[in-house]
Motif scaffolding. Structure first.
Motif, mmCIF file in Angstrom:
data_model
loop_
_atom_site.group_PDB
_atom_site.id
_atom_site.type_symbol
_atom_site.label_atom_id
_atom_site.label_comp_id
_atom_site.label_asym_id
_atom_site.label_seq_id
_atom_site.Cartn_x
_atom_site.Cartn_y
_atom_site.Cartn_z
ATOM 1 N N ILE A 84 0.873 -1.173 0.000
ATOM 2 C CA ILE A 84 0.000 0.000 0.000
ATOM 3 C C ILE A 84 0.908 1.220 0.000
ATOM 4 O O ILE A 84 1.652 1.465 0.957
ATOM 5 C CB ILE A 84 -0.936 0.025 1.221
ATOM 6 C CG1 ILE A 84 -1.893 -1.184 1.175
ATOM 7 C CG2 ILE A 84 -1.738 1.331 1.245
ATOM 8 C CD1 ILE A 84 -2.772 -1.311 2.406
ATOM 9 N N ALA A 85 0.885 1.970 -1.094
ATOM 10 C CA ALA A 85 1.745 3.135 -1.278
ATOM 11 C C ALA A 85 0.925 4.399 -1.074
ATOM 12 O O ALA A 85 -0.180 4.521 -1.611
ATOM 13 C CB ALA A 85 2.357 3.114 -2.676
ATOM 14 N N VAL A 137 -8.161 3.517 3.472
ATOM 15 C CA VAL A 137 -7.658 2.201 3.051
ATOM 16 C C VAL A 137 -7.879 1.130 4.115
ATOM 17 O O VAL A 137 -7.241 0.072 4.061
ATOM 18 C CB VAL A 137 -6.151 2.278 2.675
ATOM 19 C CG1 VAL A 137 -5.942 3.256 1.545
ATOM 20 C CG2 VAL A 137 -5.299 2.641 3.880
ATOM 21 N N GLY A 138 -8.780 1.378 5.050
ATOM 22 C CA GLY A 138 -9.025 0.392 6.089
ATOM 23 C C GLY A 138 -9.442 -0.956 5.544
ATOM 24 O O GLY A 138 -9.020 -2.010 6.051
ATOM 25 N N ASP A 139 -10.256 -0.969 4.486
ATOM 26 C CA ASP A 139 -10.690 -2.246 3.923
ATOM 27 C C ASP A 139 -9.551 -2.951 3.198
ATOM 28 O O ASP A 139 -9.473 -4.188 3.206
ATOM 29 C CB ASP A 139 -11.887 -2.039 2.984
ATOM 30 C CG ASP A 139 -11.584 -1.089 1.842
ATOM 31 O OD1 ASP A 139 -10.733 -0.199 2.003
ATOM 32 O OD2 ASP A 139 -12.210 -1.236 0.766
ATOM 33 N N TRP A 140 -8.655 -2.176 2.559
ATOM 34 C CA TRP A 140 -7.486 -2.816 1.956
ATOM 35 C C TRP A 140 -6.680 -3.543 3.016
ATOM 36 O O TRP A 140 -6.228 -4.672 2.800
ATOM 37 C CB TRP A 140 -6.586 -1.769 1.294
ATOM 38 C CG TRP A 140 -7.091 -1.198 0.016
ATOM 39 C CD1 TRP A 140 -8.233 -1.527 -0.653
ATOM 40 C CD2 TRP A 140 -6.459 -0.163 -0.768
ATOM 41 N NE1 TRP A 140 -8.352 -0.767 -1.788
ATOM 42 C CE2 TRP A 140 -7.285 0.067 -1.885
ATOM 43 C CE3 TRP A 140 -5.294 0.582 -0.614
ATOM 44 C CZ2 TRP A 140 -6.967 1.033 -2.866
ATOM 45 C CZ3 TRP A 140 -4.969 1.530 -1.583
ATOM 46 C CH2 TRP A 140 -5.802 1.746 -2.695
ATOM 47 N N ASP A 171 5.007 2.415 12.914
ATOM 48 C CA ASP A 171 4.696 1.186 13.654
ATOM 49 C C ASP A 171 5.233 0.026 12.835
ATOM 50 O O ASP A 171 6.040 0.231 11.916
ATOM 51 C CB ASP A 171 3.185 1.055 13.920
ATOM 52 C CG ASP A 171 2.343 1.164 12.655
ATOM 53 O OD1 ASP A 171 2.811 0.715 11.581
ATOM 54 O OD2 ASP A 171 1.213 1.690 12.723
ATOM 55 N N ASP A 172 4.802 -1.185 13.147
ATOM 56 C CA ASP A 172 5.335 -2.359 12.442
ATOM 57 C C ASP A 172 4.913 -2.409 10.974
ATOM 58 O O ASP A 172 5.540 -3.111 10.170
ATOM 59 C CB ASP A 172 4.871 -3.640 13.131
ATOM 60 C CG ASP A 172 5.514 -3.835 14.491
ATOM 61 O OD1 ASP A 172 6.567 -3.202 14.733
ATOM 62 O OD2 ASP A 172 4.957 -4.598 15.311
ATOM 63 N N ALA A 173 3.874 -1.660 10.616
ATOM 64 C CA ALA A 173 3.350 -1.744 9.255
ATOM 65 C C ALA A 173 3.675 -0.524 8.406
ATOM 66 O O ALA A 173 3.886 -0.648 7.197
ATOM 67 C CB ALA A 173 1.832 -1.941 9.287
ATOM 68 N N PRO A 201 -4.012 -8.207 5.426
ATOM 69 C CA PRO A 201 -3.460 -7.811 6.739
ATOM 70 C C PRO A 201 -1.942 -7.850 6.826
ATOM 71 O O PRO A 201 -1.366 -7.220 7.722
ATOM 72 C CB PRO A 201 -4.096 -8.816 7.704
ATOM 73 C CG PRO A 201 -4.485 -9.982 6.850
ATOM 74 C CD PRO A 201 -4.863 -9.416 5.524
ATOM 75 N N LYS A 202 -1.284 -8.548 5.915
ATOM 76 C CA LYS A 202 0.178 -8.648 5.991
ATOM 77 C C LYS A 202 0.893 -7.574 5.163
ATOM 78 O O LYS A 202 2.122 -7.484 5.201
ATOM 79 C CB LYS A 202 0.638 -10.031 5.527
ATOM 80 C CG LYS A 202 0.172 -11.155 6.456
ATOM 81 C CD LYS A 202 0.724 -12.491 6.019
ATOM 82 C CE LYS A 202 0.285 -13.610 6.948
ATOM 83 N NZ LYS A 202 0.831 -14.931 6.521
#
Length: 300
Positions: free
Chosen positions: A6-7, A53-56, A100-102, A61-62
């Motif tokens: 996700i850019a 982009v919550g649904d993306w 964060d981690d993502a 999830p990874k």
């Protein structure tokens, strides 16, 4: 095609999101008006991101997220420190800020060889342009027209320096809030006048400083040498003409224009009028740049 990244191109006024697949292919694009300058506080930024982009993220999830632009400024989500020129994709990636981690944020660039000059977001477009057009990496000048236009000099794949011109912002201020605006149509709907634009470009090459030449936008209207609807294009040509004239003195012969096609086309028209070879024109290269930086960071 499977999603890989996700850019996020998160500027002052808009948030653009790109769902990227293999080799950086754009699978889906979204945008909102939640620009970094409209938000304040980490929770608000997080909410704006989730809204878009919550649904993306729920469907993938990874996936990691990589953002560039004013989201990493002092007034953004968190400040990502500037990287000094000369710098390339590896230097930018090495200073990426992890929220964060993502989610990580690409740092901006600073050129402090003379007076400090900075960019945020454009450095990623430059990385993308070089990835898409490797022939530019050896020796070129990449021009990114806009509110604050950037002229970035590239050598051996690195941005060696750049200059910012407040051309777009000056145009808006003078068009709307100066004595020059009084003779122009107030609704901003003037038809394009290429003739007036090129007249302004040509005037910028003549003797006399910009501050003096700007007053002609008023007097040419007063003495009916330009129609009211032509004055905005003359003003635009004068400002862009001065910008180009100052930069062509030190820019490499190979130029590339990056950004909005209509605005890049206007710069190309001015360059042609001044006898310069037609430059390469590229649309938004931020997705390609974010993909390249994600590859360097091993996020995909």
């Amino acid at each position: 095609m499977q999603a890989r990244l996700i850019a996020l191109d998160w500027g002052s006024t808009r948030l653009r999101a790109f769902l990227l697949g293999a080799d950086g292919a754009v699978l889906e694009t979204r945008q909102s008006n939640d620009g970094a300058s409209t938000l304040s506080g980490a929770d608000v930024f997080a909410r704006a991101l989730a809204d878009l982009v919550g649904d993306w993220r729920a469907d993938h999830p990874k996936l990691r997220l990589l953002a560039c632009g004013m989201v990493g400024s002092q007034h953004g989500w968190r400040e990502a420190a500037y990287v000094r020129c000369p710098a390339d994709a590896a230097a930018l990636a090495s200073q990426a800020l992890a929220i964060d981690d993502a989610l990580s944020i690409v740092p901006g660039l600073v050129d402090d060889a003379a007076q400090p000059d900075v960019m945020r977001g454009e450095e990623t477009q430059i990385v993308g342009a070089l990835a898409l057009n490797p022939e530019l990496a050896e020796n070129a000048c990449l021009v990114l027209p806009g509110t604050h236009s950037k002229w970035a000099r590239v050598s051996a794949g690195r941005v060696t320096g750049f200059a910012t011109h407040m051309t777009g912002e000056l145009f808006a201020l003078l068009r709307q809030h100066s004595v020059l605006s009084r003779l122009m149509p107030s609704d901003g709907s003037s038809p394009a006048s290429p003739e007036a634009f090129l007249k302004g470009v040509g005037a910028a090459q003549e003797e006399g400083g910009l501050a003096h030449q700007l007053f002609a936008v008023r007097t040419l209207g007063l003495f009916k040498q330009l129609a009211p609807e032509q004055l905005p294009d003359y003003l635009s040509g004068l400002l862009i003409g001065h910008e180009i004239a100052s930069e062509l003195q030190r820019a490499p012969q190979r130029l590339a224009l990056i950004g909005d096609p209509a605005l890049c086309g206007r710069y190309a028209q001015a360059l042609h009028h001044l006898g310069h070879a037609a430059p390469l024109q590229l649309d938004n290269t931020a997705p390609a740049g974010l993909w390249q930086l994600a590859q360097t960071l091993q996020l995909t």
